[in-house]
Design a protein around this motif. Structure first.
Motif, PDB file in Angstrom:
ATOM      1  N   ARG A 106       0.826  -1.126   0.059  1.00 14.87           N
ATOM      2  CA  ARG A 106      -0.015  -0.168  -0.176  1.00 14.87           C
ATOM      3  C   ARG A 106       0.885   1.328  -0.025  1.00 14.87           C
ATOM      4  N   GLU A 108       0.227   3.886   1.158  1.00 12.40           N
ATOM      5  CA  GLU A 108      -0.029   4.711   2.575  1.00 12.40           C
ATOM      6  C   GLU A 108       1.144   4.375   3.608  1.00 12.40           C
ATOM      7  N   TYR A 134      -1.258  15.296  14.037  1.00  8.39           N
ATOM      8  CA  TYR A 134      -1.862  14.559  12.882  1.00  8.39           C
ATOM      9  C   TYR A 134      -1.525  13.188  12.468  1.00  8.39           C
ATOM     10  N   ILE A 138      -3.671   9.797  12.680  1.00 10.93           N
ATOM     11  CA  ILE A 138      -4.304   8.941  11.509  1.00 10.93           C
ATOM     12  C   ILE A 138      -3.866   7.519  11.466  1.00 10.93           C
TER      13      ILE A 138
ATOM     14  N   THR B 203      -4.562   8.551   3.992  1.00 11.03           N
ATOM     15  CA  THR B 203      -5.609   7.985   2.629  1.00 11.03           C
ATOM     16  C   THR B 203      -6.142   9.317   2.270  1.00 11.03           C
ATOM     17  N   ARG B 204      -6.772   8.848   1.107  1.00  6.07           N
ATOM     18  CA  ARG B 204      -7.407  10.425   0.661  1.00  6.07           C
ATOM     19  C   ARG B 204      -8.489  10.815   1.614  1.00  6.07           C
ATOM     20  N   GLU B 206      -8.831  10.383   4.753  1.00  2.00           N
ATOM     21  CA  GLU B 206      -8.233  10.876   6.021  1.00  2.00           C
ATOM     22  C   GLU B 206      -7.849  12.318   5.772  1.00  2.00           C
ATOM     23  N   THR B 207      -7.151  12.413   4.414  1.00  2.45           N
ATOM     24  CA  THR B 207      -6.815  13.787   4.136  1.00  2.45           C
ATOM     25  C   THR B 207      -7.959  14.791   3.916  1.00  2.45           C
TER      26      THR B 207
END
Lengths: 278, 310
Positions: A106, A108, A134, A138, B203-204, B206-207
Motif C-alpha cells: 500500500r 500509505e 496529525y 491517523i 489516505t484520501r 483521512e486527508t
C-alpha cells in the motif's frame, strides 16, 4: 570566470573537513535501490535509466540544475509523483525488501515509512500541537498522554521545542518560515519514519533558518536515512555523505560527497560544481 | 518598417488630449459609488417600510399575542394573529430541506473536489448547476404531483398537501448551491496541504476529513447558511405542495403554511389597505427578515470561530 578557482577551493576544503568527521556512518546497507527507472510526464522524458543505491543512515544529496529531474526523483521514491495525472513510470524501485510499485504494497504504508519535507513549508492550518499529532492520530494513536509525549519528542527532535513550547495551541501559520519548516520536519518525525526525503527544504528560508535546518539534518542522520534535494552545492558539500549529480534526467555521477566535489570523474560534474553552468 | 516613428513625441502629443481622460478617471470612483449606493438605499427603503407598517400592526395586535399565539385566523369576526403556526411551518420545512441538502451537497462537493478527475468534474459541475436553474414553480409542481403521491404509498397517513414533500424537494433544489459553494471552498485549499497529509501516509479520506474540510470549514458553513436562508425564503414550492392550513403542529405529514406562503395567500386575496390583515403581511415579512438576519449573523460568528487561517 576568474572566481571559479576560489569557489572550487572552498568546496575542497569543506569536503576535506568532512573526512575528519568520525560520526559518518559507514554501514553499507541500502534503503532504496532503483533499477532502470524511467519516468515520463506525458511526452517529456524526465528520468532516464536511473540506477542508484541509497545508503542507510547517511545523508544523500541530489544536486543538479533546475529541471534536471532531482525533485521528480525523490518524489518517485514515496510515489508522490503520482499526484500528477499524466505520469508514467517504468523500471523498479526497491525500498528495503519491498517493491514500491507492487500493488500489494500500500502506498500509505510506504509513505508512513518514507516521510517527506517539502520545498515550501506546508503546515496544516491547525495548532502546532495538532500539526504534530496529525500523523500519529491517523495511524490510530489517540491516547492524549502518549500524543503529548510524541509532540514534545518530535518538536525537540526538530530543534524547535524551546521556541514553541508555550504556544502549542496557536496556529502554526503564526510562525516564521524557518519555524514552519521545522514544524514540518517535526510533523514528519512524529510517525518515526525510516527515511526522510527533503525536497529543497531550505530554498524558501533565510540563512539563519537554513543553518538551523542543516544542523538538524546532521543530527537526524543518526536515526534516519536522509535524501535531500538541493540546488545549493555548498549545502550538499556541507551536510551530505553521498552526492548524486543529475543532469537532463540522468545520473551523471554518484559517489561520496568529498570525492565528487574534490575529484569529479565526469567533466560535466566538474563543470557544474565549479559553476561553469547551472 | 517606418524608421521615423518617434514614440516619445507621440506620447507627448497625446498628453494634451489626455486631460479629458484624467477628469473622467477622477469621476469614475464617484460614479461607481453612487451606483453601489442604489442597493444600499433600496435595502434601507425596504426596512423602513417594513418597520413603519409593522409598528402599525402591533398597535392593533399586541406583540406578545403575535409571537406566542398558536392560532392564526386572519379572516372572520374574531381574527387571531398568532405567528407560531407559520414559524413552525417555515422551520420544519427548512430542517427537512437541510437534512437532504447538507449531506448530499457536502458529499457531492467532496467527490467533485477530492476524487473526481478533471474531466468528470468539468462535466458534472455544470450539470449540477442546471439543477439550480430550474424555476421553483417547477419544483413545486414536482413536489405536489410526483413526490407526494410516491410518499403516500409509503406513509399512508400523509395528507395530500403536507410539509414533508416540499421540504424534501426544497432540499433537492438547494443541493447544487451547497455542493457548488462547498466545492469552491475545498478546491481553494492549497494542494501543498493535501501533499503534506499524503506524505504522512494519510489516505484520501483521512486527508479530506482531517485536512481539507477543516481548512475550508468557513466556506462550507457559509454555503450551509446561504442554503438555509434560501430554504427559509423559498415560496413557490411550499405554497403549491403544502397547502394553506394554518396548523400549529410538529407533525410533518400534515399540511402547514410557511411565512412566505402566507404572504402569497394574503397578497393574492383581498386585503384592504389599512386593515389588520394587510398590516399582518408586514409583521410576517419583518419576522422573516429578522429570521434570516439572525441566521446570517450566527453563521458569520460560527465561520469566524472555526476558521483555520492559512
Amino acid at each position: 570566470m576568474s572566481t571559479m578557482t576560489g569557489k572550487d577551493k572552498k568546496f575542497t576544503e569543506v569536503a576535506q573537513n568532512k573526512e575528519n568527521d568520525t560520526t559518518i556512518n559507514t554501514s553499507n546497507k541500502t534503503v532504496f535501490e532503483t533499477k532502470d527507472l524511467n519516468l515520463w510526464y506525458g511526452e517529456d522524458h524526465a528520468l532516464k535509466d536511473i540506477n542508484l543505491k541509497i545508503p542507510e543512515n547517511q545523508v544523500t544529496a541530489i544536486i543538479g540544475p533546475s529541471g534536471c529531474g532531482k525533485s521528480t526523483f525523490i518524489k518517485t521514491l514515496n510515489r508522490m509523483v503520482e499526484m500528477v495525472p499524466i505520469v508514467k513510470v517504468s523500471g523498479s524501485i526497491a525500498y528495503r525488501d519491498k517493491r514500491i510499485f507492487d500493488p500489494r504494497y500500500r502506498v500509505e504504508e510506504l509513505r508512513t515509512q518514507v516521510g517527506m519535507v517539502f520545498q515550501k513549508p506546508n503546515p496544516f492550518p491547525k495548532s502546532i500541537y495538532d500539526n504534530i499529532a496529525y500523523g500519529p492520530r491517523i495511524h490510530g494513536i489517540k491516547n492524549k498522554k502518549v500524543l503529548d509525549q510524541i509532540v514534545e519528542k518530535s518538536l525537540r527532535g526538530a530543534a524547535i521545542w524551546d521556541e514553541v513550547k508555550d504556544r502549542l495551541n496557536e496556529n502554526a501559520y503564526g510562525l516564521s518560515g524557518g519555524q514552519q519548516q521545522r514544524i514540518c520536519i517535526a510533523r514528519c518525525l512524529a510517525i518515526e519514519p525510516d527515511v526522510i526525503l527533503m525536497d529543497e527544504p531550505t530554498s524558501a528560508l533565510d540563512p539563519i533558518s537554513t543553518l538551523k535546518v542543516e544542523e538538524l539534518v546532521q543530527e537526524l542522520k543518526k536515526d534516519y536515512s536522509i535524501i535531500i534535494v538541493t540546488h545549493n552545492m555548498q549545502q550538499a558539500a556541507r551536510i551530505s555523505d553521498k552526492t548524486a549529480f543529475f543532469l537532463n534526467g540522468e545520473v551523471v555521477e554518484f559517489s561520496d560527497t568529498n570525492e565528487l566535489f574534490s575529484n569529479p570523474e565526469d567533466k560535466r560534474t566538474e563543470d557544474y560544481i565549479t559553476g561553469r553552468f547551472g | 518598417m517606418d524608421k521615423n516613428i518617434n514614440v516619445r513625441d507621440m506620447i507627448h502629443k497625446n498628453k494634451q488630449s489626455m486631460n479629458i481622460g484624467r477628469v473622467w478617471e477622477k469621476m469614475v470612483p464617484k460614479v461607481l459609488l453612487s451606483i453601489a449606493i442604489i442597493s444600499i438605499l433600496t435595502t434601507i427603503g425596504i426596512l423602513a417600510t417594513l418597520t413603519v407598517e409593522t409598528i402599525a400592526f402591533f398597535r392593533e395586535v399586541p406583540i406578545l399575542d403575535f409571537f406566542t399565539g398558536t392560532k392564526l385566523k386572519p379572516l372572520g369576526a374574531n381574527a387571531e394573529f398568532g405567528v407560531l403556526p407559520l414559524l413552525t411551518g417555515t422551520i420544519l420545512s427548512t430542517i427537512i430541506a437541510m437534512f437532504v441538502a447538507i449531506p448530499v451537497g457536502l458529499m457531492t462537493a467532496v467527490y467533485l473536489s477530492e476524487y473526481a478527475s478533471d474531466k468528470v468534474r468539468r462535466t458534472l459541475k455544470p450539470l449540477l448547476e442546471v439543477l439550480a436553474g430550474i424555476p421553483t414553480i417547477v419544483y413545486g409542481f414536482f413536489a405536489y404531483t410526483f413526490v407526494t403521491p410516491i410518499l403516500r404509498t409509503f406513509i399512508p397517513g400523509l395528507d395530500p398537501t403536507n410539509i414533508l414533500s416540499p421540504g424534501l424537494v426544497m432540499g433537492i433544489m438547494i443541493i447544487p448551491m451547497v455542493a457548488s459553494l462547498s466545492e469552491d471552498a475545498m478546491s481553494s485549499v492549497p494542494s501543498e496541504m493535501r501533499q503534506g497529509a499524503f506524505a504522512l501516509g494519510a489516505t484520501r479520506l483521512e486527508t479530506t476529513w482531517r485536512v481539507v474540510i477543516p481548512a475550508s470549514i468557513s466556506g462550507i458553513i457559509a454555503s450551509f447558511v446561504l442554503a438555509i436562508s434560501r430554504a427559509i425564503g423559498e415560496t413557490m414550492i411550499v405554497t403549491i405542495a403544502s397547502g394553506s392550513s394554518k396548523n400549529f403542529t410538529f407533525d410533518i405529514t400534515q399540511s402547514m403554511q410557511t411565512m412566505t406562503a402566507y404572504i402569497v395567500e394574503v397578497t393574492g386575496g383581498e386585503a384592504p389597505a389599512g386593515s389588520t390583515l394587510y398590516y399582518s403581511l408586514y409583521a410576517v415579512a419583518m419576522t422573516l427578515f429578522v429570521f434570516t438576519l439572525i441566521m446570517n449573523l450566527l453563521a458569520q460568528y460560527i465561520s469566524r470561530r472555526f476558521r483555520e487561517e492559512y
